[in-house]
Design a protein around this motif. Structure first.
Motif, PDB file in Angstrom:
ATOM      1  N   PHE A   5      47.729  55.652  58.647  1.00 53.89           N
ATOM      2  CA  PHE A   5      47.605  55.219  60.031  1.00 53.89           C
ATOM      3  C   PHE A   5      48.870  54.492  60.477  1.00 53.89           C
ATOM      4  N   ARG A   6      49.230  54.725  61.738  1.00 57.91           N
ATOM      5  CA  ARG A   6      50.317  53.980  62.354  1.00 57.91           C
ATOM      6  C   ARG A   6      49.728  53.247  63.547  1.00 57.91           C
ATOM      7  N   ILE A   7      50.155  52.006  63.761  1.00 58.89           N
ATOM      8  CA  ILE A   7      49.586  51.210  64.838  1.00 58.89           C
ATOM      9  C   ILE A   7      50.201  51.603  66.177  1.00 58.89           C
ATOM     10  N   GLY A   8      49.337  51.947  67.134  1.00 56.36           N
ATOM     11  CA  GLY A   8      49.807  52.129  68.503  1.00 56.36           C
ATOM     12  C   GLY A   8      49.741  50.785  69.224  1.00 56.36           C
ATOM     13  N   GLN A  19      34.943  34.330  61.176  1.00 56.64           N
ATOM     14  CA  GLN A  19      33.813  34.928  61.875  1.00 56.64           C
ATOM     15  C   GLN A  19      33.649  36.389  61.508  1.00 56.64           C
ATOM     16  N   TRP A  20      32.411  36.850  61.573  1.00 57.62           N
ATOM     17  CA  TRP A  20      32.117  38.262  61.319  1.00 57.62           C
ATOM     18  C   TRP A  20      32.204  39.036  62.623  1.00 57.62           C
ATOM     19  N   PHE A  21      33.050  40.058  62.656  1.00 55.44           N
ATOM     20  CA  PHE A  21      33.226  40.912  63.831  1.00 55.44           C
ATOM     21  C   PHE A  21      32.547  42.256  63.575  1.00 55.44           C
ATOM     22  N   ASP A  22      31.708  42.690  64.510  1.00 54.71           N
ATOM     23  CA  ASP A  22      31.179  44.050  64.426  1.00 54.71           C
ATOM     24  C   ASP A  22      32.338  45.020  64.562  1.00 54.71           C
ATOM     25  N   ILE A  23      32.305  46.071  63.754  1.00 55.25           N
ATOM     26  CA  ILE A  23      33.429  47.004  63.753  1.00 55.25           C
ATOM     27  C   ILE A  23      32.969  48.390  64.168  1.00 55.25           C
ATOM     28  N   SER A  24      33.767  49.036  65.027  1.00 57.44           N
ATOM     29  CA  SER A  24      33.540  50.453  65.302  1.00 57.44           C
ATOM     30  C   SER A  24      34.886  51.150  65.239  1.00 57.44           C
ATOM     31  N   PHE A  25      34.877  52.336  64.686  1.00 53.56           N
ATOM     32  CA  PHE A  25      36.139  53.041  64.449  1.00 53.56           C
ATOM     33  C   PHE A  25      35.871  54.522  64.609  1.00 53.56           C
ATOM     34  N   ASP A  26      36.359  55.098  65.701  1.00 51.65           N
ATOM     35  CA  ASP A  26      36.068  56.491  65.998  1.00 51.65           C
ATOM     36  C   ASP A  26      37.323  57.224  66.424  1.00 51.65           C
ATOM     37  N   ARG A  27      37.345  58.476  66.062  1.00 52.60           N
ATOM     38  CA  ARG A  27      38.449  59.341  66.477  1.00 52.60           C
ATOM     39  C   ARG A  27      38.295  59.639  67.960  1.00 52.60           C
ATOM     40  N   GLN A  28      39.389  59.435  68.704  1.00 58.13           N
ATOM     41  CA  GLN A  28      39.371  59.716  70.139  1.00 58.13           C
ATOM     42  C   GLN A  28      39.740  61.173  70.394  1.00 58.13           C
ATOM     43  N   SER A  29      40.898  61.563  69.912  1.00 52.77           N
ATOM     44  CA  SER A  29      41.330  62.949  70.088  1.00 52.77           C
ATOM     45  C   SER A  29      41.874  63.426  68.747  1.00 52.77           C
ATOM     46  N   ASP A  30      42.771  64.377  68.762  1.00 59.51           N
ATOM     47  CA  ASP A  30      43.292  64.973  67.534  1.00 59.51           C
ATOM     48  C   ASP A  30      43.570  63.906  66.470  1.00 59.51           C
ATOM     49  N   ALA A  31      44.502  63.025  66.781  1.00 62.75           N
ATOM     50  CA  ALA A  31      45.008  62.159  65.718  1.00 62.75           C
ATOM     51  C   ALA A  31      45.006  60.693  66.111  1.00 62.75           C
ATOM     52  N   THR A  32      44.359  60.345  67.210  1.00 63.81           N
ATOM     53  CA  THR A  32      44.325  58.935  67.567  1.00 63.81           C
ATOM     54  C   THR A  32      42.903  58.404  67.443  1.00 63.81           C
ATOM     55  N   SER A  33      42.809  57.199  66.899  1.00 57.94           N
ATOM     56  CA  SER A  33      41.514  56.581  66.700  1.00 57.94           C
ATOM     57  C   SER A  33      41.491  55.212  67.351  1.00 57.94           C
ATOM     58  N   LEU A  34      40.296  54.802  67.756  1.00 61.47           N
ATOM     59  CA  LEU A  34      40.136  53.511  68.415  1.00 61.47           C
ATOM     60  C   LEU A  34      39.332  52.596  67.503  1.00 61.47           C
ATOM     61  N   LEU A  48      45.120  53.471  66.818  1.00 59.12           N
ATOM     62  CA  LEU A  48      45.832  53.907  65.609  1.00 59.12           C
ATOM     63  C   LEU A  48      46.078  55.400  65.653  1.00 59.12           C
ATOM     64  N   TYR A  49      47.241  55.796  65.176  1.00 64.09           N
ATOM     65  CA  TYR A  49      47.564  57.208  65.100  1.00 64.09           C
ATOM     66  C   TYR A  49      47.557  57.633  63.645  1.00 64.09           C
ATOM     67  N   GLU A  50      46.918  58.765  63.399  1.00 69.20           N
ATOM     68  CA  GLU A  50      46.931  59.316  62.050  1.00 69.20           C
ATOM     69  C   GLU A  50      48.190  60.130  61.884  1.00 69.20           C
ATOM     70  N   GLU A  51      48.903  59.918  60.799  1.00 71.92           N
ATOM     71  CA  GLU A  51      50.053  60.783  60.562  1.00 71.92           C
ATOM     72  C   GLU A  51      50.188  61.104  59.093  1.00 71.92           C
ATOM     73  N   GLU A  52      50.949  62.164  58.833  1.00 70.94           N
ATOM     74  CA  GLU A  52      51.161  62.624  57.477  1.00 70.94           C
ATOM     75  C   GLU A  52      52.430  61.990  56.928  1.00 70.94           C
ATOM     76  N   THR A  53      52.355  61.494  55.705  1.00 70.34           N
ATOM     77  CA  THR A  53      53.582  61.045  55.065  1.00 70.34           C
ATOM     78  C   THR A  53      54.387  62.269  54.642  1.00 70.34           C
ATOM     79  N   ARG A  54      55.596  61.995  54.191  1.00 74.44           N
ATOM     80  CA  ARG A  54      56.433  63.093  53.717  1.00 74.44           C
ATOM     81  C   ARG A  54      55.746  63.872  52.609  1.00 74.44           C
ATOM     82  N   PHE A  55      54.821  63.234  51.919  1.00 69.12           N
ATOM     83  CA  PHE A  55      54.215  63.873  50.759  1.00 69.12           C
ATOM     84  C   PHE A  55      52.770  64.262  51.000  1.00 69.12           C
TER      85      PHE A  55
END
Lengths: 274, 274
Positions: free
Chosen positions: B182-185, B141-156, B170-177
DNA sequence: CAAATAGTGTCTCTAAGACAATATCAC
DNA sequence: GTGATATTGTCTTAGAGACACTATTTG
């Protein structure tokens, strides 16, 4: 007779993933460094050369050919961690940066069998290499790299280390889905499809240099704006007017209160990355 | 006793790659489509929604969860070809575009064992989906998608199909490099680490939409500039002034001598991609 | 004519490129 | 002072955003 509805844990306990064919997986690293050349005149700036690290293969296949450092993925690591492990172990250098540049999975790309390679571009600072010291008898050497478009869609990749010169020819082509990729015309004596991987990595590095992303990792923490400009010019093979470079880069750096000294001319303020 | 110096072919004939541990390798596809919604008024433009294709898993693990289409790599294909095969077979749609967006190889990401996934973003034109026809009882099935930043580094990330709504954090984070990932909350009920893969693919799609790269594949060969503008607005979730959009996009398109007709307003010229 | 989209002209502001001019050090 | 790099100022041009205005169709 099996139960109709196994639970997830029951299912997983019976699941044997090794029944299906699996490839071997490697990470290969294109490690970039910018080498300062000797200056003829004490007050002149040193010229810079972009170089990459190659290792001479000691075993078959492609024995005695130059190849990218790399190795097989282990079960407890990500491909990025594998790349980090291989570049630090095999080449004894510590990368400042590690950037994925592509997956190479064409059947037949490795005569040993079904092996897919994850390519990374890595940036090494000249400082860290100087500290390790270059073992001249080592099988790992830094090759000066040049990569220029010859005509419409063919490019020449030249790798130089003292008397050794590897010249590879690459053709740019479009995939079925509109992305451009390189095809090897002449491997230039490089092992496997590594000429292609190098071309891809350098293209990615140049792209990253446009927005100043990949520049800072080549330099120590404190640097002059001119040094930063030389890095961008070296990678992208262009010339920039100092006034314009300074204006654009100013938003990415903060000045310190330190200056260079001892050069035969006006001292330069040192900056840090913002 | 072995010879000291085996030839390359001797070496390869004895080489057994299956002695070393190997992962299973998959390709997973985030297939994007833009759906036109019904218009309330005959002369009004239709609203557009960005959507992605999910399939309901029929077997363990994550049975009955929604997941990305995908499957295991076969020995005679590249990962890109695998992605193409899986999306056409499993979802019965033909992608217009296929773009690699990352490799996911964290140990433990799949309960079945050591499995690394190659993620692709794919663009499907609404036309081709309409022709196939949507089987309402199907597990795809086709799912409508929305993806927005909630605060500093978390997105819904919200995926909606009729009454079904999946909400992942999802949390945005920096790799070592220094690269961001994204990391899943909260996985929102999506299988495996697919929430993370979707977020990565959408970010890549948006980046590609900035320079008009990924826009045309959503539309038929001939399109109006307004339709093209709506595509960019829908993907990037922004609003653009028509005059400015037309000026910028003019270098990427060529006009035809055809016009739309039957709408309750001035007809629009049709364009082709340059 | 009303409503809606299609399409054009132009003003302003900002960013980029070119270039001239000045500053400061080691010798 | 000389020769080299460091640093600043500014002129010009190209592009992006904002906005006003005209054009064309269907009911």
């Amino acid at each position: 007779m099996k139960k109709q509805q196994a639970t997830e844990s029951e299912y997983l306990s019976q699941y044997d993933i090794t029944k299906y064919p699996r490839p071997s997986v490697t990470a290969d690293i294109v490690a970039f460094m910018i080498r300062s050349e000797e200056n003829e005149n004490y007050k002149m700036d040193s010229a810079n050369k972009l170089s990459i690290l190659l290792v001479k293969r000691g075993s078959h296949p492609f024995r005695d050919c130059w190849a990218l450092p790399g190795g097989f993925l282990k079960p407890d690591e990500t491909v990025e961690e594998c790349a980090y492990r291989e570049i630090t172990d095999e080449a004894n250098v510590t990368p400042v940066s590690l950037m994925p540049v592509g997956v190479f999975s064409e059947p037949g790309r490795d005569p040993r069998g079904w092996i897919i390679s994850h390519a990374f571009a890595s940036i090494i600072s000249e400082e860290s290499v100087r500290q390790v010291g270059g073992d001249d008898a080592s099988d790992a050497q830094w090759f000066d790299i040049s990569f220029d478009r010859q005509s419409d869609a063919t490019s020449l990749l030249t790798l130089t280390y003292e008397q050794t010169e590897l010249k590879a020819t690459l053709y740019e082509e479009e995939t079925r889905f509109g992305r451009t990729q390189f095809r090897i015309g002449d491997s230039g004596g490089l092992a496997f499809d590594h000429a292609r991987i190098i071309a891809t990595a350098l293209t990615a590095l140049r792209e990253g240099a446009r927005n100043y992303d990949t520049l800072f990792d080549f330099l120590p923490e404190r640097f002059t704006l001119t040094a930063l400009q030389r890095v961008q010019e070296t990678i992208m093979n262009i010339q920039i007017l100092p006034a314009n470079f300074r204006r654009k880069v100013s938003e990415y750096v903060v000045e310190t209160d330190e200056y260079t000294q001892g050069a035969g001319h006006r001292p330069a303020k040192l900056y840090r990355r913002k």
